[in-house]
Design a protein around this motif. Structure first.
Motif, short mmCIF file in Angstrom:
data_model
loop_
_atom_site.label_atom_id
_atom_site.label_comp_id
_atom_site.label_asym_id
_atom_site.label_seq_id
_atom_site.Cartn_x
_atom_site.Cartn_y
_atom_site.Cartn_z
N SER A 101 2.06 9.74 -4.83
CA SER A 101 1.24 10.90 -4.49
C SER A 101 1.54 11.46 -3.12
O SER A 101 0.98 12.49 -2.73
CB SER A 101 -0.25 10.51 -4.54
N LYS A 102 2.45 10.82 -2.39
CA LYS A 102 2.73 11.24 -1.03
C LYS A 102 3.78 12.34 -1.02
O LYS A 102 4.82 12.23 -1.67
CB LYS A 102 3.23 10.04 -0.21
N CYS A 158 2.29 1.82 -3.38
CA CYS A 158 1.30 2.35 -4.32
C CYS A 158 1.00 3.82 -4.07
O CYS A 158 0.71 4.58 -4.99
CB CYS A 158 0.00 1.54 -4.22
N LYS A 159 1.09 4.22 -2.79
CA LYS A 159 0.77 5.61 -2.45
C LYS A 159 1.97 6.54 -2.52
O LYS A 159 1.81 7.76 -2.41
CB LYS A 159 0.19 5.67 -1.03
N GLN A 195 9.52 4.32 -3.44
CA GLN A 195 8.51 3.50 -4.12
C GLN A 195 9.00 2.07 -4.28
O GLN A 195 8.30 1.11 -3.96
CB GLN A 195 8.19 4.08 -5.49
N ILE A 250 0.84 -1.21 0.00
CA ILE A 250 0.00 0.00 0.00
C ILE A 250 0.87 1.26 0.00
O ILE A 250 0.62 2.20 -0.75
CB ILE A 250 -0.94 0.00 1.22
#
Length: 209
Positions: free
Chosen positions: A99-100, A95-96, A185, A92
């Motif tokens: 945008s973090k 995947c985030k 990532q 998770i």
């Protein structure tokens, strides 16, 4: 052979546990950029002194659990599901990650960076459970034995592996700062892969052996 394996496991487990950019890593990086590398390494040395004791306490606690099957079997099951949860969590986070927003780390104005490293590392409550669970998992596969020398070697190795990661952050942060989001990532997915392997291996041993 078991002593050499304790050293290798200490290095591997500590590097996996600390390599993701976190408060300690980023503090070292910022000290290196804003002050100098020597001050950052002083902070790192203070931090790894605490890591040695955290690894020792974690593995010694795991030794007690391993000696009491009632507790250790239950904890191994809990640990397996923790690794499953970690695998999901890292996927998770991976995947985030795009945008973090990057965390901003503030540095306290302190003259003694060694003591600052000791204090900051002591607040890392994740370290002791991490070393306890991972060493217990390794012991369940007969990769680790809980004699005093193995525990000491494991702890020294864990501190050395942590210092190695901190050293890389202090030395190369300026060069990789613009690539940090890409590293985060991919490291999340890499660690998810590793924790997933441990979880699958433990589930197989629990239900099929």
């Amino acid at each position: 052979m078991m002593f050499a394996l304790a050293i290798v496991l200490g290095l591997f487990i500590s590097i996996v546990g600390i390599i993701i950019p976190g408060m300690l890593n980023m503090t070292i990086a910022k000290i290196s950029v804003k002050e100098n590398q020597q001050q950052a390494l002083n902070f790192a040395f203070g931090a790894v002194v605490v890591v040695f004791f955290q690894a020792f306490i974690g593995t010694y606690f795991a030794k007690f659990l391993d000696a009491h099957p009632f507790f250790s079997d239950g904890l191994k099951k809990i640990g397996t599901f923790i690794f499953i949860g970690l695998t999901i969590a890292f996927v998770i986070m991976g995947c985030k990650a795009k945008s973090k927003k990057r965390k901003k780390v503030t540095i306290e104005t302190k003259n003694n960076r060694f003591l600052y490293g000791v204090v900051m590392s002591a607040f890392n409550m994740f370290a002791i459970p991490w070393f306890a669970f991972t060493s217990l998992m390794m012991a369940s596969k007969d990769w680790f034995v809980y004699d005093l020398l193995s525990i000491v070697l494991f702890s020294i190795s864990a501190a050395s592996g942590t210092y190695f990661v901190f050293y890389l952050y202090a030395l190369y942060f300026k060069k990789i700062e613009h690539k940090l989001s890409f590293i985060v990532q991919n490291i999340n997915f890499f660690i998810a892969f590793l924790t997933g392997l441990v979880a699958i291996s433990s589930l197989y041993k629990m239900y099929f052996q």
